[in-house]
Design a protein around this motif. Structure first.
Motif, short mmCIF file in Angstrom:
data_model
loop_
_atom_site.label_atom_id
_atom_site.label_comp_id
_atom_site.label_asym_id
_atom_site.label_seq_id
_atom_site.Cartn_x
_atom_site.Cartn_y
_atom_site.Cartn_z
N LEU A 1 0.83 -1.21 0.00
CA LEU A 1 0.00 0.00 0.00
C LEU A 1 0.86 1.26 0.00
CD1 LEU A 1 -3.03 0.17 -0.05
CD2 LEU A 1 -3.05 0.24 2.43
N GLY A 2 2.10 1.13 0.46
CA GLY A 2 3.02 2.26 0.46
C GLY A 2 2.66 3.35 1.45
N GLU A 3 1.93 3.02 2.52
CA GLU A 3 1.57 4.02 3.54
C GLU A 3 2.52 3.87 4.73
OE1 GLU A 3 -1.29 6.17 3.58
OE2 GLU A 3 -1.71 5.62 1.50
N SER A 4 2.58 4.91 5.57
CA SER A 4 3.52 4.86 6.70
C SER A 4 2.92 4.13 7.91
CB SER A 4 3.93 6.27 7.09
OG SER A 4 2.78 7.03 7.34
N VAL A 5 1.61 3.97 7.94
CA VAL A 5 0.99 3.25 9.07
C VAL A 5 0.58 1.85 8.60
CG1 VAL A 5 0.13 5.26 10.31
CG2 VAL A 5 -1.30 4.22 8.54
N PRO A 6 0.41 0.88 9.55
CA PRO A 6 -0.05 -0.45 9.16
C PRO A 6 -1.38 -0.35 8.40
CG PRO A 6 0.60 -0.44 11.46
CD PRO A 6 0.65 0.98 11.00
N LYS A 7 -1.56 -1.31 7.47
CA LYS A 7 -2.72 -1.21 6.57
C LYS A 7 -4.05 -1.05 7.31
CE LYS A 7 -3.74 -4.76 3.78
NZ LYS A 7 -3.68 -5.55 2.53
N ALA A 8 -4.23 -1.80 8.39
CA ALA A 8 -5.52 -1.77 9.08
C ALA A 8 -5.84 -0.38 9.64
CB ALA A 8 -5.53 -2.80 10.20
N LEU A 9 -4.80 0.45 9.81
CA LEU A 9 -5.03 1.78 10.38
C LEU A 9 -5.07 2.87 9.31
CD1 LEU A 9 -2.77 1.40 13.53
CD2 LEU A 9 -5.27 1.23 13.39
N VAL A 10 -4.92 2.48 8.06
CA VAL A 10 -5.01 3.46 6.97
C VAL A 10 -6.47 3.92 6.86
CG1 VAL A 10 -4.86 3.71 4.46
CG2 VAL A 10 -3.04 2.53 5.70
N PRO A 11 -6.68 5.25 6.81
CA PRO A 11 -8.07 5.71 6.77
C PRO A 11 -8.68 5.69 5.36
CG PRO A 11 -6.56 7.58 6.95
CD PRO A 11 -5.70 6.34 6.94
N VAL A 12 -9.95 5.41 5.30
CA VAL A 12 -10.76 5.66 4.11
C VAL A 12 -11.88 6.58 4.58
CG1 VAL A 12 -12.43 4.67 2.49
CG2 VAL A 12 -10.23 3.55 2.85
#
Ligand code: C5P
Length: 228
Positions: free
Chosen positions: A16-27
């Motif tokens: 996903l290339g985000e800095s936080v773990p996937k489950a905490l990525v916001p939508v």
């Protein structure tokens, strides 16, 4: 019947290339994990009460408190435990915390927008006696088998293929037996472990909204498609 949903949510989600773990990525400002747990707790038959009694989340070790706080802030009761270094380990740790469950669902946090009716349909099929139930979709594309150098070695008959979603539902003793029999397996497919025990797996229709959010493309799609 005591139905407990296990949510493996301890992956880093590097694709996903985000800095936080996937489950905490916001939508739409809300973490994927919160969307996923809300879906589980809102699953119900017409006019009946919720079909998922309890939720156990396996969160990244570094983010147990963050996951706990996000769920509490959303008013969602869930037990949050520290996950493991593989999905298998995370599911096992959540299963250990599932108490006296008679039916267990395993639901990826990354499938955060699974319609509650799919969750209900999985629970109903296990309640009706199926030991293992998975939601599936037909395969839209032609699929090829290739060798290590990328040369085509076969073309499976597409009409026999299905893509598998979650939640996968199990009689709790069946899933416990599968994890006890194959403790070191690195599967991401719980039904695959159960299948190896010789237990029949029932399929029910899945839903496109139960897509797994894996890439930044999926995330962009989720932002436009799903409610906050
Ligand atoms: O990486 P992938 O998307 O296949 O992971 C599927 C699910 O398993 C995700 O919800 C992820 O958070 C979870 N997982 C886990 N513990 C790990 C690795 C993955 O709970 N160590």
């Amino acid at each position: 019947m005591s139905v407990v949903a296990l949510v493996p949510a301890a992956g880093r989600g590097e694709r996903l290339g985000e800095s936080v773990p996937k489950a905490l990525v916001p939508v739409r400002g809300v973490p994927l994990l919160v969307h996923a747990v809300r879906g589980l707790l809102s699953a119900r038959g017409r006019g009946s009460t919720g079909c998922v009694w309890r939720v156990v989340v396996a969160a990244p070790v570094s983010d147990v408190d963050t996951a706990r706080n996000a769920l509490a802030a959303a008013g969602l009761p869930a037990l949050v435990v520290a996950g493991g270094s593989s999905r298998t380990e995370s599911v096992r740790l959540a299963l250990d915390a599932a108490g006296d469950a008679t039916i267990v669902l395993v639901h990826d946090a990354a499938r955060a927008f699974t319609p509650p009716e799919i969750i209900y349909n999985v629970v109903s099929a296990v309640t009706a006696g199926a030991p293992a139930v998975i939601p599936v979709l037909p395969v839209a594309d032609t699929v090829k088998r290739v060798d290590a150098s990328g040369m085509v070695v076969g073309t499976p008959d597409r009409s026999e293929l299905r893509v598998v979603q979650t939640p996968q539902g199990f009689a709790a003793d069946v899933l416990r037996r599968a994890y006890a029999t194959y403790p070191d397996d690195s599967t991401t497919d719980d039904a695959g472990l159960v299948e190896r025990l010789g237990v029949p797996i029932t399929t029910i229709p899945g839903h496109p909204f139960a897509m797994k959010i894996t890439t930044s493309f999926d995330l962009a799609l989720a932002e436009t498609m799903f409610p906050g």
